[in-house]
Design an enzyme around this catalytic site. Structure first.
Site, PDB file in Angstrom:
ATOM      1  N   ILE A  64       0.766  -1.179  -0.170  1.00 54.54           N
ATOM      2  CA  ILE A  64      -0.202  -0.152   0.300  1.00 54.54           C
ATOM      3  C   ILE A  64       1.100   1.185   0.135  1.00 54.54           C
ATOM      4  O   ILE A  64       1.654   1.157   1.055  1.00 54.54           O
ATOM      5  CB  ILE A  64      -0.890   0.148   1.472  1.00 54.54           C
ATOM      6  CG1 ILE A  64      -1.818   1.444   1.025  1.00 54.54           C
ATOM      7  CG2 ILE A  64      -0.036  -0.446   2.367  1.00 54.54           C
ATOM      8  CD1 ILE A  64      -3.064   1.597   2.152  1.00 54.54           C
ATOM      9  N   SER A  65       0.594   2.446  -1.008  1.00 57.23           N
ATOM     10  CA  SER A  65       1.996   3.023  -1.328  1.00 57.23           C
ATOM     11  C   SER A  65       1.595   4.183  -0.047  1.00 57.23           C
ATOM     12  O   SER A  65       0.914   4.344   1.170  1.00 57.23           O
ATOM     13  CB  SER A  65       0.950   3.966  -2.798  1.00 57.23           C
ATOM     14  OG  SER A  65       1.609   3.397  -3.877  1.00 57.23           O
TER      15      SER A  65
END
Length: 220
Positions: A64-65
């Site tokens: 997840i960025s």
């Protein structure tokens, strides 16, 4: 279903303030980050990590960025509520959820079937309604083209021609381009049918863009 408590909202406000201090200025993007409960994308044991400005593993070799990365890419898109957006790389669904706060016209495609199916369950659970697909996002999503904005959430060695050809005139593509270890954020704008401009921004590190026009692709 997880809850979004006063504490969670306070942590999110602190994150938004942090992003503003780092230079994010688009109030629509900041409001979207503030509206999406990032801890919903984490196991409960990792709540503290949810509002840190860091990427986090989500399985299948993906992440997840980092919130700053999500905000930076979203700001470069210069999104309007009427824009039709294509996201390449659904992943956890977090970036897609942020985009949906600004425009309801979001198409998203994921290469990895396990992540795609997990994201579908998440969207259904929380009442989100992007147009979600499983497939090779490096080729875009031709059956629903053209798009006003395209965002790629994986690093590419070049800009796939299919993506720029699926832009409306006046639309833009935001994509990280470079080596496997580091990429420059690039924005391609289609100013005329056969005329494009290219801008380069700061460096990031993304997981690789997979697919036929990924690391073994034709270059733009």
């Amino acid at each position: 279903m997880q809850t979004d408590s006063y504490r969670h909202r306070g942590m999110r406000r602190a994150l938004v303030n942090h992003l503003r201090e780092k230079g994010i200025r688009d109030e629509r993007v900041l409001a979207a980050i503030g509206a999406v409960p990032r801890h919903f994308f984490f196991e409960k044991a990792f709540l503290e990590q949810a509002y840190q400005d860091k990427a986090f593993p989500i399985g299948e070799g993906q992440t997840i960025s980092q919130p700053y990365t999500v905000a930076f890419q979203s700001e470069l898109l210069q999104l309007k509520p009427t824009d039709k957006v294509l996201e390449i790389g659904t992943g956890s669904g977090y970036q897609c959820s942020v985009l949906l706060q600004i425009t309801p016209h979001v198409y998203t495609i994921e290469y990895n079937r396990a992540l795609y199916e997990k994201a579908l369950l998440f969207f259904k659970k929380y009442g989100l309604k992007p147009h979600a697909f499983h497939g090779d996002g490096s080729l875009g999503l031709l059956q629903h083209a053209p798009y006003d904005k395209i965002i790629v959430t994986a690093g590419a060695p070049g800009v796939p021609k299919a993506l720029v050809q699926q832009l409306n005139v006046g639309g833009c593509l935001v994509i990280p381009v470079g080596s496997e270890s580091s990429q420059k954020m690039v924005r391609i704008t289609r100013v005329e049918e056969n005329e494009f401009t290219k801008e380069e921004f700061t460096s990031f590190k993304f997981v690789p863009l997979l697919g036929k026009s990924g690391w073994e692709s034709e270059r733009f």
